[in-house]
Design a protein around this motif. Structure first.
Motif, PDB file in Angstrom:
ATOM      1  N   GLY A  47      12.061  -7.440   5.891  1.00  0.00           N
ATOM      2  CA  GLY A  47      13.304  -6.907   4.913  1.00  0.00           C
ATOM      3  C   GLY A  47      13.294  -5.444   4.610  1.00  0.00           C
ATOM      4  O   GLY A  47      14.081  -4.969   4.115  1.00  0.00           O
ATOM      5  N   ARG A  48      12.105  -4.611   5.097  1.00  0.00           N
ATOM      6  CA  ARG A  48      12.272  -3.369   4.583  1.00  0.00           C
ATOM      7  C   ARG A  48      12.693  -2.597   5.392  1.00  0.00           C
ATOM      8  O   ARG A  48      12.738  -2.585   6.827  1.00  0.00           O
ATOM      9  CB  ARG A  48      10.457  -3.155   4.359  1.00  0.00           C
ATOM     10  N   TYR A  49      13.142  -1.271   5.165  1.00  0.00           N
ATOM     11  CA  TYR A  49      13.718  -0.113   5.913  1.00  0.00           C
ATOM     12  C   TYR A  49      13.392   1.007   5.084  1.00  0.00           C
ATOM     13  O   TYR A  49      13.251   0.975   3.833  1.00  0.00           O
ATOM     14  CB  TYR A  49      15.175  -0.502   6.099  1.00  0.00           C
ATOM     15  N   SER A  67      -1.722   8.161   5.167  1.00  0.00           N
ATOM     16  CA  SER A  67      -1.546   7.158   5.843  1.00  0.00           C
ATOM     17  C   SER A  67      -1.601   7.085   7.613  1.00  0.00           C
ATOM     18  O   SER A  67      -0.881   7.863   8.016  1.00  0.00           O
ATOM     19  CB  SER A  67       0.141   6.591   5.228  1.00  0.00           C
ATOM     20  N   THR A  68      -2.583   6.530   8.003  1.00  0.00           N
ATOM     21  CA  THR A  68      -2.693   6.581   9.363  1.00  0.00           C
ATOM     22  C   THR A  68      -1.601   5.862  10.369  1.00  0.00           C
ATOM     23  O   THR A  68      -1.429   6.349  11.248  1.00  0.00           O
ATOM     24  CB  THR A  68      -4.340   5.981   9.652  1.00  0.00           C
ATOM     25  N   GLY A  69      -1.014   5.051   9.435  1.00  0.00           N
ATOM     26  CA  GLY A  69       0.359   4.458  10.078  1.00  0.00           C
ATOM     27  C   GLY A  69       1.337   5.549  10.413  1.00  0.00           C
ATOM     28  O   GLY A  69       1.947   5.714  11.498  1.00  0.00           O
ATOM     29  N   PRO A  84      -9.916   3.161   5.575  1.00  0.00           N
ATOM     30  CA  PRO A  84     -10.472   2.614   7.019  1.00  0.00           C
ATOM     31  C   PRO A  84      -9.857   1.042   7.072  1.00  0.00           C
ATOM     32  O   PRO A  84      -9.720   0.363   6.239  1.00  0.00           O
ATOM     33  CB  PRO A  84     -11.823   2.541   6.479  1.00  0.00           C
ATOM     34  N   ARG A  85      -9.903   0.651   8.494  1.00  0.00           N
ATOM     35  CA  ARG A  85      -9.413  -0.695   8.736  1.00  0.00           C
ATOM     36  C   ARG A  85     -10.641  -1.422   9.550  1.00  0.00           C
ATOM     37  O   ARG A  85     -10.171  -2.601   9.992  1.00  0.00           O
ATOM     38  CB  ARG A  85      -8.272  -0.616   9.779  1.00  0.00           C
ATOM     39  N   THR A  86     -11.615  -0.888   9.935  1.00  0.00           N
ATOM     40  CA  THR A  86     -12.981  -1.553  10.590  1.00  0.00           C
ATOM     41  C   THR A  86     -14.110  -1.175   9.886  1.00  0.00           C
ATOM     42  O   THR A  86     -14.162   0.082   9.236  1.00  0.00           O
ATOM     43  CB  THR A  86     -12.960  -1.133  11.976  1.00  0.00           C
ATOM     44  N   MET A 109       1.096  -9.536  -5.793  1.00  0.00           N
ATOM     45  CA  MET A 109       2.099 -10.504  -5.472  1.00  0.00           C
ATOM     46  C   MET A 109       3.282 -10.268  -6.817  1.00  0.00           C
ATOM     47  O   MET A 109       4.520 -10.748  -7.162  1.00  0.00           O
ATOM     48  CB  MET A 109       2.089 -12.047  -5.609  1.00  0.00           C
ATOM     49  N   ALA A 110       2.575  -9.495  -7.853  1.00  0.00           N
ATOM     50  CA  ALA A 110       3.390  -9.275  -9.283  1.00  0.00           C
ATOM     51  C   ALA A 110       4.542  -8.296  -8.985  1.00  0.00           C
ATOM     52  O   ALA A 110       4.667  -7.841  -7.654  1.00  0.00           O
ATOM     53  CB  ALA A 110       2.288  -8.664 -10.188  1.00  0.00           C
ATOM     54  N   GLU A 111       5.366  -7.982  -9.668  1.00  0.00           N
ATOM     55  CA  GLU A 111       6.676  -7.330  -9.650  1.00  0.00           C
ATOM     56  C   GLU A 111       5.987  -5.744  -9.337  1.00  0.00           C
ATOM     57  O   GLU A 111       4.929  -5.524 -10.012  1.00  0.00           O
ATOM     58  CB  GLU A 111       7.479  -7.241 -10.764  1.00  0.00           C
ATOM     59  N   THR A 119       0.075 -10.845  14.358  1.00  0.00           N
ATOM     60  CA  THR A 119      -0.942 -10.060  15.096  1.00  0.00           C
ATOM     61  C   THR A 119      -1.482  -9.276  13.966  1.00  0.00           C
ATOM     62  O   THR A 119      -2.799  -9.225  13.905  1.00  0.00           O
ATOM     63  CB  THR A 119      -0.444  -9.506  16.252  1.00  0.00           C
ATOM     64  N   ARG A 120      -0.405  -8.412  13.281  1.00  0.00           N
ATOM     65  CA  ARG A 120      -1.125  -7.560  12.392  1.00  0.00           C
ATOM     66  C   ARG A 120      -2.018  -8.269  11.354  1.00  0.00           C
ATOM     67  O   ARG A 120      -3.148  -7.698  10.911  1.00  0.00           O
ATOM     68  CB  ARG A 120      -0.079  -6.432  11.702  1.00  0.00           C
ATOM     69  N   MET A 121      -1.729  -9.341  10.835  1.00  0.00           N
ATOM     70  CA  MET A 121      -2.275  -9.968   9.981  1.00  0.00           C
ATOM     71  C   MET A 121      -3.743 -10.691  10.157  1.00  0.00           C
ATOM     72  O   MET A 121      -4.633 -10.459   9.568  1.00  0.00           O
ATOM     73  CB  MET A 121      -1.528 -11.387   9.403  1.00  0.00           C
ATOM     74  N   LYS A 160       0.885  -1.078  -0.036  1.00  0.00           N
ATOM     75  CA  LYS A 160       0.091  -0.287   0.033  1.00  0.00           C
ATOM     76  C   LYS A 160       0.895   1.316   0.041  1.00  0.00           C
ATOM     77  O   LYS A 160       0.708   2.172  -0.904  1.00  0.00           O
ATOM     78  CB  LYS A 160      -1.021   0.114   1.361  1.00  0.00           C
ATOM     79  N   GLY A 161       1.974   1.384   0.851  1.00  0.00           N
ATOM     80  CA  GLY A 161       2.789   2.475   0.942  1.00  0.00           C
ATOM     81  C   GLY A 161       3.539   2.644  -0.204  1.00  0.00           C
ATOM     82  O   GLY A 161       3.699   3.896  -0.504  1.00  0.00           O
ATOM     83  N   THR A 162       3.998   1.648  -0.628  1.00  0.00           N
ATOM     84  CA  THR A 162       4.909   1.728  -1.841  1.00  0.00           C
ATOM     85  C   THR A 162       4.127   2.205  -3.077  1.00  0.00           C
ATOM     86  O   THR A 162       4.373   3.089  -3.751  1.00  0.00           O
ATOM     87  CB  THR A 162       5.352   0.277  -2.349  1.00  0.00           C
ATOM     88  N   GLN A 163       2.995   1.682  -3.251  1.00  0.00           N
ATOM     89  CA  GLN A 163       2.078   2.342  -4.406  1.00  0.00           C
ATOM     90  C   GLN A 163       1.460   3.719  -4.180  1.00  0.00           C
ATOM     91  O   GLN A 163       1.409   4.325  -5.274  1.00  0.00           O
ATOM     92  CB  GLN A 163       0.981   1.102  -4.850  1.00  0.00           C
ATOM     93  N   GLY A 189       0.508  -4.743  17.603  1.00  0.00           N
ATOM     94  CA  GLY A 189       0.363  -5.129  16.370  1.00  0.00           C
ATOM     95  C   GLY A 189      -1.347  -4.882  16.112  1.00  0.00           C
ATOM     96  O   GLY A 189      -1.973  -5.616  15.258  1.00  0.00           O
ATOM     97  N   GLU A 190      -2.026  -4.423  17.158  1.00  0.00           N
ATOM     98  CA  GLU A 190      -3.339  -4.430  17.472  1.00  0.00           C
ATOM     99  C   GLU A 190      -3.794  -3.035  16.859  1.00  0.00           C
ATOM    100  O   GLU A 190      -2.901  -1.992  16.480  1.00  0.00           O
ATOM    101  CB  GLU A 190      -3.963  -4.248  18.867  1.00  0.00           C
ATOM    102  N   LEU A 191      -4.947  -2.795  16.691  1.00  0.00           N
ATOM    103  CA  LEU A 191      -5.483  -1.471  15.985  1.00  0.00           C
ATOM    104  C   LEU A 191      -5.939  -0.393  17.014  1.00  0.00           C
ATOM    105  O   LEU A 191      -6.348  -0.651  18.211  1.00  0.00           O
ATOM    106  CB  LEU A 191      -6.998  -1.858  15.245  1.00  0.00           C
TER     107      LEU A 191
END
Ligand code: AP5
Length: 215
Positions: free
Chosen positions: A126-128, A30-32, A87-89, A199-201, A171-173, A13-16, A56-58
């Motif tokens: 693996g992200r940073y 981005s609420t995060g 939204p997430r809920t 899952m595509a490039e 937990t986030r999943m 989401k963030g990347t796109q 990892g909770e909301l």
């Protein structure tokens, strides 16, 4: 144009969202990111959110919906919004309808990034990001062209999120499956959902999203 990018943690989401900002001059909400900024600044919202995020909770619906309303108020009426992680809920989805209507806006697309959850743990752990400009990288999938130097701002400091460890990611999943996925049918009934293979490039995902927003 107002778009929701929907998908589990690490779906892209963030990347796109960053790519849509670069291509279309839209604004990423981005609420995060907003919550992490509040935690860093030690605001009352940040103090409330810190431990919840580390587990990892909301965070509570009222807090995040208030943040979104404030951000929209600070934007020009003609600037499109990309909702990333909100939204997430069901309660947040209902709030967003009211928030948009009150500002003369409406939703154009809900873009679901469909992914294989097993691959997401590798993506997330693996992200940073560049500590100076926030550009995202990945140990395996997106490295700086010159090792140790940010492509965008030449910064040399990078950071990782405290909630990007395997236990918290699981937990986030689970939160996504239990509370966020159920909001999709409501948007499907409105005929505004488009599904993209997350899952595509990365460039293929971007191209698929471009086709949707061009409609
Ligand atoms: P938030 O910051 O929103 O995290 P998230 O939803 O878990 O999403 P991520 O940022 O982890 O993933 P992403 O989909 O953006 O993936 P990315 O593009 O980075 O939320 C964090 C916490 O804040 C929550 O747990 C909660 O506590 C709280 N919170 C936030 N919003 C809330 C709300 N509305 N209500 C309540 N609480 C809230 O990609 C991941 C990696 O994969 C990157 O390294 C990237 O380079 C790589 N990658 C991306 N796409 C591809 C691809 N196609 N192929 C290969 N690699 C790829």
């Amino acid at each position: 144009m107002n778009i929701i990018l929907l998908g589990p943690p690490g779906a892209g989401k963030g990347t796109q969202a960053q790519r849509l900002v670069e291509r279309h001059g839209m604004r990423q909400l981005s609420t995060g990111d907003m919550l992490r900024a509040a935690v860093k600044a030690g605001t009352p919202v940040g103090l409330q959110a810190k431990a919840v995020m580390e587990r990892g909770e909301l965070v509570s619906d009222d807090i995040v919906s208030a943040l979104i309303g404030e951000e929209l108020d600070g934007m020009g009426a003609g600037v499109g919004a990309i909702f990333d992680g909100y939204p997430r809920t069901e309660a947040q989805a209902a709030s967003l309808d009211g928030i948009l209507a009150a500002r003369g806006r409406s939703l154009d697309h809900v873009i679901e990034l469909a992914v294989d959850e097993d691959a997401l743990v590798e993506r997330i752990t693996g992200r940073y990001t560049c500590a100076t400009c926030g550009k995202g990288y990945h140990d395996k999938f997106e490295q700086p062209k010159l090792p140790g130097v940010c492509d965008k701002c030449n910064g040399t400091e990078f950071k990782r999120r405290p909630d990007d460890n395997e236990e918290t990611v699981r937990t986030r999943m689970a939160e996504y499956r239990a509370k966020t996925a159920p909001i999709l049918p409501g948007y499907e009934a409105r005929g505004i959902v488009a599904r993209v293979n997350g899952m595509a490039e990365m460039d293929h995902v971007t191209a698929a999203i471009e086709r949707i927003v061009a409609k």
